[in-house]
Motif scaffolding. Structure first.
Motif, short mmCIF file in Angstrom:
data_model
loop_
_atom_site.label_atom_id
_atom_site.label_comp_id
_atom_site.label_asym_id
_atom_site.label_seq_id
_atom_site.Cartn_x
_atom_site.Cartn_y
_atom_site.Cartn_z
N VAL A 18 0.84 -1.20 0.00
CA VAL A 18 0.00 0.00 0.00
C VAL A 18 0.88 1.24 0.00
O VAL A 18 1.88 1.30 0.72
N LEU A 19 0.50 2.22 -0.80
CA LEU A 19 1.13 3.54 -0.74
C LEU A 19 0.21 4.47 0.03
O LEU A 19 -0.97 4.64 -0.31
N TRP A 20 0.76 5.07 1.09
CA TRP A 20 -0.03 5.93 1.97
C TRP A 20 0.01 7.38 1.50
O TRP A 20 1.05 7.87 1.08
N LEU A 21 -1.12 8.04 1.64
CA LEU A 21 -1.21 9.48 1.45
C LEU A 21 -1.21 10.16 2.81
O LEU A 21 -1.39 9.51 3.85
N ASP A 22 -1.02 11.48 2.82
CA ASP A 22 -0.98 12.19 4.11
C ASP A 22 -2.31 12.02 4.85
O ASP A 22 -3.37 11.86 4.24
N GLY A 23 -2.23 12.09 6.16
CA GLY A 23 -3.39 11.80 6.98
C GLY A 23 -4.36 12.94 7.16
O GLY A 23 -5.39 12.77 7.82
N GLU B 257 3.22 9.82 0.94
CA GLU B 257 4.09 9.68 2.11
C GLU B 257 5.06 8.52 1.95
O GLU B 257 6.19 8.70 1.59
N GLU B 258 4.62 7.29 2.20
CA GLU B 258 5.51 6.15 2.06
C GLU B 258 4.71 4.89 1.81
O GLU B 258 3.49 4.86 1.97
N VAL B 259 5.40 3.83 1.43
CA VAL B 259 4.80 2.51 1.28
C VAL B 259 4.87 1.82 2.63
O VAL B 259 5.61 2.22 3.51
N GLY B 260 4.09 0.75 2.80
CA GLY B 260 4.01 0.07 4.09
C GLY B 260 5.35 -0.29 4.69
O GLY B 260 5.57 -0.15 5.90
N THR B 261 6.30 -0.77 3.87
CA THR B 261 7.60 -1.18 4.40
C THR B 261 8.75 -0.47 3.70
O THR B 261 9.90 -0.91 3.80
N MET B 262 8.46 0.61 2.99
CA MET B 262 9.51 1.28 2.21
C MET B 262 9.24 2.78 2.12
O MET B 262 8.09 3.21 2.16
N ASN B 263 10.30 3.55 1.94
CA ASN B 263 10.16 4.90 1.42
C ASN B 263 9.97 4.81 -0.09
O ASN B 263 10.26 3.78 -0.69
N ILE B 264 9.49 5.88 -0.69
CA ILE B 264 9.13 5.83 -2.11
C ILE B 264 9.80 6.97 -2.87
O ILE B 264 9.94 8.08 -2.35
N PHE B 265 10.23 6.67 -4.10
CA PHE B 265 10.88 7.65 -4.98
C PHE B 265 10.18 7.63 -6.33
O PHE B 265 9.72 6.58 -6.80
N PHE B 266 10.17 8.81 -6.97
CA PHE B 266 9.63 8.96 -8.32
C PHE B 266 10.66 9.67 -9.18
O PHE B 266 11.38 10.55 -8.69
N VAL B 267 10.76 9.29 -10.44
CA VAL B 267 11.59 10.01 -11.40
C VAL B 267 10.65 10.66 -12.41
O VAL B 267 9.95 9.96 -13.16
#
Length: 356
Positions: free
Chosen positions: A219-224, A231-241
């Motif tokens: 799951v990719l989380w959005l701000d609360g 924000e981040e994935v359940g077990t990871m930080n996330i990057f976009f190019v």
């Protein structure tokens, strides 16, 4: 001050699993490190003893109020045969930051690093040798007062357990599919999102199960607050190019500051890439994908290192970066960072601590 770590060894060790049958977090080594805390003695009685169950009162506070923290670190069998731990000092320092937020007394970071090395040295035959395998290290602290009132505990137990592991995701280093949730939230600023505490992961389970039912890995989380910013994935930080810019959300109190995230930021900036830590809305990602400007998405974390993403689902929209294959930057970062870990790249950053 020199502190002696007492060692009690097992008489007969457990059979070690073959490298191709490891899985993740299934097998555990013969020994564990344990240390206790009370208000009179502070942290005391550091010891290595046989791995085994704990005996805790049913009223132990961690069961009822969740006062606990943990970390995840990895050690690797390097190409020269030595065992290296990746950035252990940084992980231990982060554990103390988590401790501060949860009202847990800080540990002596030098002692913890010493204990960690002694434990791995004792268990060195458990460190697997095959590609994409490692020894996963789980330090954690739990509140141990037998008490049902709501307050910080007066006693704690600190432990380190070890687990030989293969790839975290069944896909290995292949692209995964991620579902964006706008129904649930993980954390808000001022809460616990920036610390590594079990409650954050418990809060993620419902959304993760719903994602799996739809054949998505995470799951990719959005701000609360606005359910708008990534924000981040359940077990990871996330990057976009996007248009050649490497973008990841900033650390503003609701995102865990990952060590692999920091490693990627360090490396990509040194490579001369355009790198930004900025707020990124899901709408911006959708627009970039629609315009053909979204080149790559990848996650970063201790467990998976670099995890390419070839599909995001947001509401009824399917977002595919680039050509839907593993992107060139994801591949380059994975090869470089795992090269540092396994010893095929020189450790110019001093991130690896050795077990000698």
């Amino acid at each position: 001050m020199l502190v002696e770590i007492l060692v009690k060894k097992v008489t007969t060790g457990k059979p070690k699993p073959a490298d191709d049958r490891l899985g993740f977090g299934i097998n555990f080594t013969d020994h564990m490190f344990v240390m206790d805390y009370n208000t009179e003695a502070g942290w005391h009685n550091p010891r290595i003893e046989p791995y085994g169950p704990l005996s805790l009162d049913p009223s132990t506070m961690v069961f009822h109020y969740g006062q606990a923290i943990f970390e995840g670190i990895k050690a690797y069998r390097r190409v020269d045969g030595r065992i290296g731990i990746f950035r252990p000092r940084d992980y231990i320092a982060r554990m103390n930051r988590s401790a501060d937020r949860l009202c847990i007394p800080p540990v002596d970071e030098t002692l913890v690093l010493k204990a960690l090395k002694e434990l791995i040295r004792l268990e060195q035959d458990w460190v697997p040798r095959s590609k994409e395998t490692s020894l996963y290290i789980r330090p954690f602290i739990i509140a141990t007062d037998p008490f049902l009132g709501v307050r910080p505990s007066f006693t704690y137990k600190f432990m380190i357990i070890l687990s030989p592991v293969g790839a975290y995701y069944p896909e290995g280093f292949n692209a995964v599919k991620i579902m964006v949730t706008d129904q649930y939230v993980r954390a808000v600023r001022g809460g616990l999102g920036h610390v590594k505490t079990p409650g954050n992961y418990a809060a993620s389970l419902k959304a993760a199960e719903e994602a799996k039912k739809q054949k998505y890995t995470q799951v990719l989380w959005l701000d609360g607050v606005e359910l708008k910013y990534i924000e981040e994935v359940g077990t990871m930080n996330i990057f976009f190019v996007i248009d050649g810019e490497v973008v990841t959300p900033p650390l503003e109190g609701s995102i865990l500051g990952g060590m692999t995230r920091d490693s990627v930021l360090t490396v990509t900036r040194e490579w001369g890439l355009r790198v930004s830590e900025r707020r990124l809305s899901i709408d911006e990602v959708v627009a970039a994908a629609d315009a053909g400007r979204l080149q790559e998405i990848f996650g970063t974390g201790t467990a998976a290192v670099i995890s390419p993403v070839n599909e995001l689902k947001y509401k009824d929209k399917i977002i595919v970066p680039g050509d839907g294959q593993v992107g060139p930057l994801s591949h380059k970062l994975y090869d470089y960072i795992t090269g540092l870990q396994y010893g095929t790249q020189p450790d110019k950053y001093g991130w690896v601590e050795y077990i000698d």
